[in-house]
Design an enzyme around this catalytic site. Structure first.
Site, PDB file in Angstrom:
ATOM      1  N   CYS A  94      -1.589   3.023  -7.279  1.00  0.00           N
ATOM      2  CA  CYS A  94      -0.368   2.353  -7.713  1.00  0.00           C
ATOM      3  C   CYS A  94      -0.674   1.468  -9.180  1.00  0.00           C
ATOM      4  O   CYS A  94       0.840   2.488  -9.547  1.00  0.00           O
ATOM      5  CB  CYS A  94      -1.373   0.885  -6.780  1.00  0.00           C
ATOM      6  SG  CYS A  94       0.273  -0.585  -6.408  1.00  0.00           S
ATOM      7  N   HIS A 193      -4.595   2.401  -1.652  1.00  0.00           N
ATOM      8  CA  HIS A 193      -5.873   1.441  -1.670  1.00  0.00           C
ATOM      9  C   HIS A 193      -6.202   1.511  -0.683  1.00  0.00           C
ATOM     10  O   HIS A 193      -6.266   2.035   0.253  1.00  0.00           O
ATOM     11  CB  HIS A 193      -5.143  -0.167  -2.484  1.00  0.00           C
ATOM     12  CG  HIS A 193      -4.379  -0.257  -3.475  1.00  0.00           C
ATOM     13  ND1 HIS A 193      -5.312  -0.655  -5.181  1.00  0.00           N
ATOM     14  CD2 HIS A 193      -3.391  -1.101  -3.827  1.00  0.00           C
ATOM     15  CE1 HIS A 193      -4.262  -0.840  -5.643  1.00  0.00           C
ATOM     16  NE2 HIS A 193      -3.198  -1.034  -5.076  1.00  0.00           N
TER      17      HIS A 193
HETATM   18  N1  GLN Z   1       2.601  -4.833 -10.168  1.00  0.00           N
HETATM   19  C1  GLN Z   1       3.168  -2.439  -9.219  1.00  0.00           C
HETATM   20  C2  GLN Z   1       3.826  -2.893  -8.201  1.00  0.00           C
HETATM   21  O1  GLN Z   1       3.624  -4.241  -7.204  1.00  0.00           O
HETATM   22  C3  GLN Z   1       2.282  -2.556  -8.920  1.00  0.00           C
HETATM   23  C4  GLN Z   1       0.357  -3.286  -7.846  1.00  0.00           C
HETATM   24  C5  GLN Z   1      -0.456  -2.166  -7.557  1.00  0.00           C
HETATM   25  O2  GLN Z   1      -0.989  -1.858  -8.542  1.00  0.00           O
HETATM   26  N2  GLN Z   1      -1.076  -2.833  -6.052  1.00  0.00           N
HETATM   27  O3  GLN Z   1       4.600  -2.512  -8.163  1.00  0.00           O
END
Ligand code: GLN
Length: 242
Positions: A94, A193
Site C-alpha cells: 500500500c 493488507h
Molecule cells: N496514503 C495512502 C492512500 O490512502 C496509503 C494508505 C495505506 O497505506 N493504507 O492511498
C-alpha cells in the site's frame, strides 16, 4: 543450512492493518524448513547496505508518515537500486508500494517522490477504497490472492512494470483497469493488507524461493508444510466483499 536476511524498512512509521504479520509469516515458514531468516529493522536515519539483504519489506502508512519516508528514500535511492539490480526480493504494501514507484501526489501538499524501482505513479483519488479483495495472479499455484484494501491513492502502471494480479473482487490499483499491484523482476507491490502473506502463504513461499535462488544461484523447491489452517483461511476469503 540456507540463510537469508531481510531488511524491514521504517517499521515505526509504516505498519498498518497487521503488516507485521508478513514478516512473521516469512520468519516462521523459513524456520519450519530449517532456513535461518535474520530480520533487521531499518530506521529513518539509517543508510542501507545493499550487499547485506536478500529481502526488503516496506509496509503501509498514511500520508504524513509517507512524506517522512519519501524524503529519506531519496537518500537511499542508489542503495535500493543496487539491491534491485542484484535481484533482491522486494515486497511493498500500500503506502510502501506507492513509494517504490516514481511519485505519489497526495490531496494536499507536494508531490512525494519515490524510490523509482517500479514504473508506476500514484495520484490521490476522491474516493477511498475499503474492503476485501480477490485477485488472480499467474505467478503462483493457487492463483488467487486475497487481502484487505484501504487507500485513496490511484496507481497507474507504465511500460516496464506489469500488474501483479487481475482484480476479481475489489478495486486494486485504481478501480478502473482491473489491475492489482505491480511486479518488475523481483520487486512486488500490492494494495493488499490484512496481513497479505498469512492469508496467501503460497505467495510467501514464492518470495522465499526467489530470495534463495537469488542468494544461492540454484533452483530451489521448498519442502511442503501442513497448511490446512492457512488454506482454509485463504479459501474462506475468496470472493468475499466485506
Ligand atoms: N496514503 C495512502 C492512500 O490512502 C496509503 C494508505 C495505506 O497505506 N493504507 O492511498
Amino acid at each position: 543450512m540456507y540463510k537469508l536476511s531481510l531488511a524491514h524498512l521504517y517499521p515505526k512509521l509504516l505498519n498498518l492493518y497487521g503488516d507485521l504479520g508478513n514478516i512473521t509469516t516469512l520468519k516462521m515458514r523459513c524456520k519450519w524448513r530449517n532456513i535461518e531468516l535474520s530480520i533487521t529493522p531499518i530506521d529513518i536515519d539509517e543508510n542501507i547496505n545493499p550487499q547485506k539483504y536478500d529481502i526488503y519489506f516496506i509496509g503501509g502508512g498514511q500520508d504524513l508518515q509517507q512524506s517522512m519516508v519519501a524524503q529519506q528514500l531519496q537518500n537511499q535511492k542508489t542503495a535500493l537500486k543496487d539491491a534491485a539490480e542484484q535481484n533482491a526480493v522486494f515486497l511493498a504494501i500500500c503506502g510502501g508500494y506507492q513509494l517504490l514507484g516514481e511519485y505519489y501526489q497526495p490531496h494536499d501538499g507536494k508531490k512525494l517522490y519515490g524510490a523509482g524501482l517500479l514504473d508506476a505513479y500514484t495520484i490521490a483519488g476522491k474516493t477511498r477504497f475499503i474492503g476485501n479483495v480477490t485477485a488472480e495472479t499467474s505467478l503462483t499455484s493457487p492463483r488467487t490472492l486475497v487481502g484487505f484494501e484501504n487507500h485513496s491513492g490511484l496507481t497507474f502502471l507504465k511500460e516496464g512494470t506489469k500488474p501483479l494480479a487481475k482484480i476479481q473482487i475489489g478495486n486494486g490499483n485504481n478501480g478502473t483497469d482491473k489491475t492489482e499491484g505491480a511486479r518488475k523482476n523481483n520487486i512486488f507491490g500490492t494494495y493488499l493488507h490484512g496481513a497479505f502473506l498469512p492469508k496467501n502463504v503460497h505467495f510467501a513461499d514464492y518470495l522465499i524461493e526467489l530470495a534463495l535462488e537469488k542468494k544461492y544461484k540454484e533452483k530451489v523447491q521448498l519442502k511442503q508444510l501442513n497448511d490446512s489452517i492457512e488454506t482454509k483461511t485463504h479459501e474462506n476469503l475468496i470472493g468475499k466483499k466485506y
